[in-house]
Design an enzyme around this catalytic site. Structure first.
Site, short mmCIF file in Angstrom:
data_model
loop_
_atom_site.label_atom_id
_atom_site.label_comp_id
_atom_site.label_asym_id
_atom_site.label_seq_id
_atom_site.Cartn_x
_atom_site.Cartn_y
_atom_site.Cartn_z
N GLU A 13 0.76 -1.08 0.12
CA GLU A 13 0.08 -0.04 -0.15
C GLU A 13 0.74 1.30 0.18
O GLU A 13 2.00 1.11 0.54
CB GLU A 13 -0.92 -0.05 1.29
CG GLU A 13 -2.11 -0.75 1.36
CD GLU A 13 -2.91 -0.77 2.65
OE1 GLU A 13 -3.83 -1.43 2.64
OE2 GLU A 13 -2.43 0.00 3.53
N ARG B 208 -16.19 -6.60 15.66
CA ARG B 208 -16.27 -6.88 16.90
C ARG B 208 -16.43 -5.65 17.67
O ARG B 208 -16.40 -4.31 16.81
CB ARG B 208 -15.21 -7.38 17.33
CG ARG B 208 -13.77 -6.81 17.11
CD ARG B 208 -12.54 -7.11 17.92
NE ARG B 208 -11.49 -6.52 17.23
CZ ARG B 208 -10.84 -5.35 17.43
NH1 ARG B 208 -11.37 -4.68 18.32
NH2 ARG B 208 -9.83 -5.03 16.60
N VAL C 73 -12.02 -1.45 21.56
CA VAL C 73 -11.75 -1.00 22.84
C VAL C 73 -12.43 0.53 23.28
O VAL C 73 -12.81 0.54 24.27
CB VAL C 73 -10.11 -0.80 22.97
CG1 VAL C 73 -9.74 -0.27 24.13
CG2 VAL C 73 -9.30 -2.24 23.06
#
Lengths: 70, 450
Positions: free
Chosen positions: B200, B292, B295
């Site tokens: 990238e 998910r 944090v």
């Protein structure tokens, strides 16, 4: 003789020195991976790398010897 | 709704999930390793089960053991938290086979986003801009060099199976790339079992900005705006804030709409986060998707007043999303500081015994705690011991509240990064919002030892 030990459990991501290399105090000897984070394992004192006790990809527990310097 | 949820995680996130379950009248099951037997989250749950020894393979990564505990406790769902088994497709399939609901997306999309090459391809197809780079794995160093010269240095050499702060290296010349390619591919092969590498373009002076999304089983999806997570050390976030001080209202809108379009195209279900790199001109590029809870989710909760864990549970229970995009607004400003048991200069973990823990109290202060006073921080897991979340009417007020809260945060017995956090939030560059991913290196490193 100085034993460079893992301060925490993790997988050995990268070994950044070779046997025979001179390392200085606080120079990284290996890098562990834990929780997608790179955790460096530095030498506490300078010396010459006598032996490397782990391979990349190994799981180490805290206190395991990573390398021996003299 | 579920009767009983097992939390396949530890520390502050296990405690956080238990809190919302209690609010919703759902019974909770904690699982823990021998190292965590006295941990606060274990006491908070209605039931708790010992998994085994401290090392993660025998405890928090032991999928079969966790599923057998879930069956024994008659839990009807498993919340994976973050890390550990949260992005493990095989674990999701095991839950399905056992008739237990996994609170998260399906295994196919987890595995698709876990392969960074496949994720880039899927996002590009969905019309999401990706960082200029290779669309397939690069086989040899020579091919990598040829492509690098087309894209232009500096280049990020990345492992397809990597992610977070692991498995990538910045390279600036042909010689460096030649040297780095085979060793990195070999390392990725032995470490992840997948040596596929891709390239990238390295975006200079970038901001790391991510969009929180929620999507249900019925094709409804919303975004909960962005989080700016550019203050990082070793590619791991340290301070996050919402909203971003950097992007304009029109970029905010465009990024949110793009994220919603992407999750709809993927058929993604549950909470998720799309991470972007944003350049100096506010062009944004897909970096990776986390399938998910994150944090740093609390800062989004603080500015939107949405309980993201509650939404995860409702979506997993096949309820329709009742939140509408047009009802969502940004209320004030929120900032999270991650408190780590580590040396504030070298960032080296510093486990040990916490003698005392005094935490600031007051309006606009929220804590998520892994530890307590008179407690051992073990070296087995992530050294994050707590999260401090503060809010304010605007960014300046939030920074001032953060400064005061950090000054009143006292941990004795172990080293923490609190001195680093205090310095960062007091720097003029931080107050100006000059928060690129190079912030710690450019602005903190020179004053770290002072």
């Amino acid at each position: 003789m100085e034993e460079v030990k893992a301060a925490m459990a993790g997988n050995v991501w990268k070994i950044v020195v070779n046997v025979g290399d001179e390392v200085e105090e606080d120079q990284d000897v290996a890098i562990l991976e834990s929780m997608k984070m790179e955790i460096p394992i530095p030498a506490e004192e300078g010396g010459t790398v006598k032996e490397i006790k782990v391979s990349e990809g190994d799981f180490v527990n805290e206190g395991d010897v990573i390398a021996i310097l003299e | 709704m579920f009767q009983k949820v097992l939390i396949a995680n530890r520390g502050e996130i296990a405690a956080r999930v238990i809190r919302t379950c209690k609010k919703m009248g759902i019974k909770t099951v904690a699982v823990y390793s021998e190292a965590d037997s006295g941990a606060p989250f274990v006491d908070m749950a209605d039931e708790s089960y010992l998994l085994g020894p401290p090392r993660v393979n025998e405890s928090y990564l032991n999928a079969d053991k966790i599923i057998s505990v879930a069956k024994q406790a008659k839990a009807d769902a498993i919340h994976p938290g973050y890390g550990f088994l949260s992005e493990n497709g095989a674990f999701v399939r095991k839950c399905e086979a056992a008739g237990i609901c996994f609170i998260g997306p399906d295994s196919q999309v987890i595995e698709q986003m876990g392969s960074k090459i496949a994720a880039r391809a899927a996002m590009k197809k969905a019309g999401v801009p990706v960082v200029p780079g290779t669309e397939t794995a690069v086989a040899t160093a020579d091919e990598a060099i040829r492509i690098a010269n087309e894209i232009g240095y500096p280049i990020m050499l990345k492992a397809s199976a990597g992610g977070g702060g692991i498995g990538m290296q910045a390279v600036y010349t042909d010689e460096e790339l030649q040297k780095a390619f085979s060793s990195n591919a070999k390392r990725a092969e032995s470490f992840f079992g997948d040596g596929a590498m891709f390239l990238e373009k390295k975006i200079e002076n970038a901001h790391h900005i991510e969009i929180q999304i929620l999507a249900d089983h019925f094709g409804n999806a919303v975004h909960l705006f962005e989080r700016e997570c550019s203050i990082q050390r070793r590619n791991q976030k340290v301070i996050e804030e919402a909203p971003s001080p950097f992007i304009s209202e029109s970029t905010r809108l465009k990024m949110g709409q793009t994220a919603v379009k992407a999750v709809k195209a993927l058929g993604y279900v549950n909470a998720g986060t799309i991470e972007f790199m944003v350049d100096e001109d506010e062009n944004f590029y897909f970096l990776e998707m986390n399938t998910r809870i994150q944090v740093e989710h609390p800062i989004t909760e603080e500015i939107t007043h949405v309980d993201i864990v509650e939404q995860q549970l409702r979506i997993a229970d096949k309820q329709k999303l009742v939140i509408k995009q047009e009802d969502l607004t940004i209320d004030g400003h929120a900032m999270e500081a991650r408190i780590y048991a580590e040396d504030p200069v070298t960032f080296f973990p510093s486990p040990g015994h916490i003698s005392t823990l005094e935490i600031p109290r007051g309006n606009g202060i929220r804590h998520e705690l892994t530890v307590k006073g008179d407690y051992d921080v073990t070296p087995y897991y992530d050294p994050m011991i707590a999260k401090l979340i503060v809010t304010g009417k605007n960014r300046m007020e939030t920074i001032e509240n953060m400064q005061h809260a950090l000054a009143d945060y006292h941990v004795t017995g172990i080293k923490t990064n609190i001195p680093m956090l205090q310095k960062v939030v007091s720097l003029d560059a931080f107050k100006r919002g000059d928060t690129t991913t190079a912030f710690v290196q450019n602005h903190y490193a020179p004053i770290a030892k002072k």
